[in-house]
Motif scaffolding. Structure first.
Motif, PDB file in Angstrom:
ATOM      1  N   LEU A   1      -0.940  -4.247   6.244  1.00 22.09           N
ATOM      2  CA  LEU A   1      -0.138  -3.386   5.376  1.00 22.09           C
ATOM      3  C   LEU A   1      -1.072  -2.758   4.351  1.00 22.09           C
ATOM      4  O   LEU A   1      -1.880  -3.462   3.722  1.00 22.09           O
ATOM      5  N   GLY A   2      -0.959  -1.460   4.173  1.00 21.61           N
ATOM      6  CA  GLY A   2      -1.797  -0.788   3.199  1.00 21.61           C
ATOM      7  C   GLY A   2      -3.278  -1.006   3.424  1.00 21.61           C
ATOM      8  O   GLY A   2      -4.058  -1.056   2.469  1.00 21.61           O
ATOM      9  N   GLY A   3      -3.668  -1.167   4.679  1.00 22.25           N
ATOM     10  CA  GLY A   3      -5.069  -1.391   5.007  1.00 22.25           C
ATOM     11  C   GLY A   3      -5.562  -2.801   4.769  1.00 22.25           C
ATOM     12  O   GLY A   3      -6.746  -3.088   4.980  1.00 22.25           O
TER      13      GLY A   3
ATOM     14  N   GLY B   1       2.360  -3.062  -8.175  1.00 16.74           N
ATOM     15  CA  GLY B   1       2.185  -3.005  -6.731  1.00 16.74           C
ATOM     16  C   GLY B   1       2.085  -4.385  -6.109  1.00 16.74           C
ATOM     17  O   GLY B   1       2.637  -5.357  -6.625  1.00 16.74           O
ATOM     18  N   VAL B   2       1.328  -4.458  -5.005  1.00 19.25           N
ATOM     19  CA  VAL B   2       1.251  -5.675  -4.198  1.00 19.25           C
ATOM     20  C   VAL B   2      -0.205  -5.970  -3.865  1.00 19.25           C
ATOM     21  O   VAL B   2      -0.989  -5.062  -3.558  1.00 19.25           O
ATOM     22  N   LEU B   3      -0.551  -7.254  -3.886  1.00 20.72           N
ATOM     23  CA  LEU B   3      -1.909  -7.709  -3.634  1.00 20.72           C
ATOM     24  C   LEU B   3      -1.875  -8.924  -2.720  1.00 20.72           C
ATOM     25  O   LEU B   3      -0.999  -9.779  -2.860  1.00 20.72           O
ATOM     26  N   VAL B   4      -2.840  -9.029  -1.795  1.00 15.96           N
ATOM     27  CA  VAL B   4      -2.954 -10.227  -0.974  1.00 15.96           C
ATOM     28  C   VAL B   4      -4.221 -10.983  -1.351  1.00 15.96           C
ATOM     29  O   VAL B   4      -5.284 -10.390  -1.570  1.00 15.96           O
ATOM     30  N   VAL B   5      -4.097 -12.302  -1.458  1.00 14.98           N
ATOM     31  CA  VAL B   5      -5.229 -13.192  -1.686  1.00 14.98           C
ATOM     32  C   VAL B   5      -5.318 -14.126  -0.478  1.00 14.98           C
ATOM     33  O   VAL B   5      -4.414 -14.933  -0.243  1.00 14.98           O
TER      34      VAL B   5
ATOM     35  N   LEU C   1      -2.681  -3.394  -1.838  1.00 19.50           N
ATOM     36  CA  LEU C   1      -2.051  -2.666  -0.736  1.00 19.50           C
ATOM     37  C   LEU C   1      -1.906  -1.173  -1.002  1.00 19.50           C
ATOM     38  O   LEU C   1      -1.525  -0.426  -0.108  1.00 19.50           O
ATOM     39  N   GLY C   2      -2.173  -0.746  -2.210  1.00 21.97           N
ATOM     40  CA  GLY C   2      -2.132   0.679  -2.510  1.00 21.97           C
ATOM     41  C   GLY C   2      -0.834   1.106  -3.159  1.00 21.97           C
ATOM     42  O   GLY C   2       0.157   0.367  -3.194  1.00 21.97           O
ATOM     43  N   PRO C   3      -0.816   2.353  -3.670  1.00 23.42           N
ATOM     44  CA  PRO C   3       0.317   2.821  -4.475  1.00 23.42           C
ATOM     45  C   PRO C   3       1.583   3.097  -3.683  1.00 23.42           C
ATOM     46  O   PRO C   3       2.624   3.360  -4.289  1.00 23.42           O
TER      47      PRO C   3
END
Length: 234
Positions: free
Chosen positions: A153-155, A170-174, A38-40
């Motif tokens: 979110l965050g592109g 940070g945050v990551l989506v799978v 999701l970016g910084p």
């Protein structure tokens, strides 16, 4: 925007989500080919939490947390609440009272594309939260939005039931259907990193382990002595 609450969406396995959370954002991100981050801009309200959960998504209006109240009822143990707004907002849409309600339902944390408040209380509770802002600015409960619809979110597109991994990096989506690949690829990466870590402890250089030394000339990198360098700079 369609005002709808989608009930009982398919979810990734909660145990798989927890395992990906244990692996951590950087590991899973690299294992999947550097996608889903999701970016910084998304930072933890307090340091040290590392979690993975299945997404319950919320779409709110700026400065309005009505739909978070609606979403609480849709949460199950192992979920992670993901809140987006339909235009930019830094208002503190989430705080200690929401966290108390979600903790009772076994929710693992929250990710907000807006502000969070009550940071000291969240830290004391041990309730993890990631957001793009910290703000005491309050909100109203006046405008309908949606629950368990795709949000961005965050592109990154996040759907209900996807796995969201979050930690100090940070945050990551799978995506839900990509979870099996994420698990196997992350385990392979951890094994590879463990072997590299031991090699570095024994003194091996990354230049040699990663096959970089023979490629330095291709990058235009030259080795020169101090005297040669000083002469060239005159």
């Amino acid at each position: 925007m369609r005002t709808v609450v989608v009930t009982d969406p398919p979810r990734a396995d909660a145990g798989d989500a927890e395992t990906l959370g244990d692996f951590g954002v950087a590991t899973v991100h690299e294992a999947l080919g550097r996608v889903g981050y999701l970016g910084p801009a998304f930072r933890p309200a307090w340091a040290g939490a590392r979690i993975g959960g299945t997404a319950v998504t919320v779409l709110c209006w700026p400065g309005d947390n009505l739909m978070i109240h609606v979403a609480v009822e849709q949460c199950r143990p192992g979920d992670l609440l993901v809140v987006a707004t339909n235009s930019p907002s830094t208002d503190g849409l989430f705080g200690e009272l929401f966290a108390t309600a979600l903790a009772h339902r076994g929710v693992r944390g929250v990710v907000l594309g807006s502000g969070v408040r009550d940071v000291a209380e969240l830290r004391e509770m041990g309730f993890p939260a990631w957001s793009t802002a910290v703000s005491a600015q309050g909100s109203v409960k006046a405008t309908a939005g949606a629950v368990n619809v795709p949000v961005v979110l965050g592109g990154q597109r996040i759907c209900a039931g996807d796995v969201v991994v979050a930690d100090d990096d940070g945050v990551l989506v799978v995506p839900r259907l990509d979870v099996p690949r994420a698990l196997s690829a992350s385990r392979a990466r951890l094994d590879k990193e463990a072997a590299s870590r031991e090699a570095f402890r024994q003194g091996e250089l990354g230049l040699d382990r990663y096959g970089l030394r023979d490629r330095l000339a291709d990058f235009g990198i030259q080795y020169v002595s101090h005297d040669e360098f000083a002469e060239a700079e005159r």
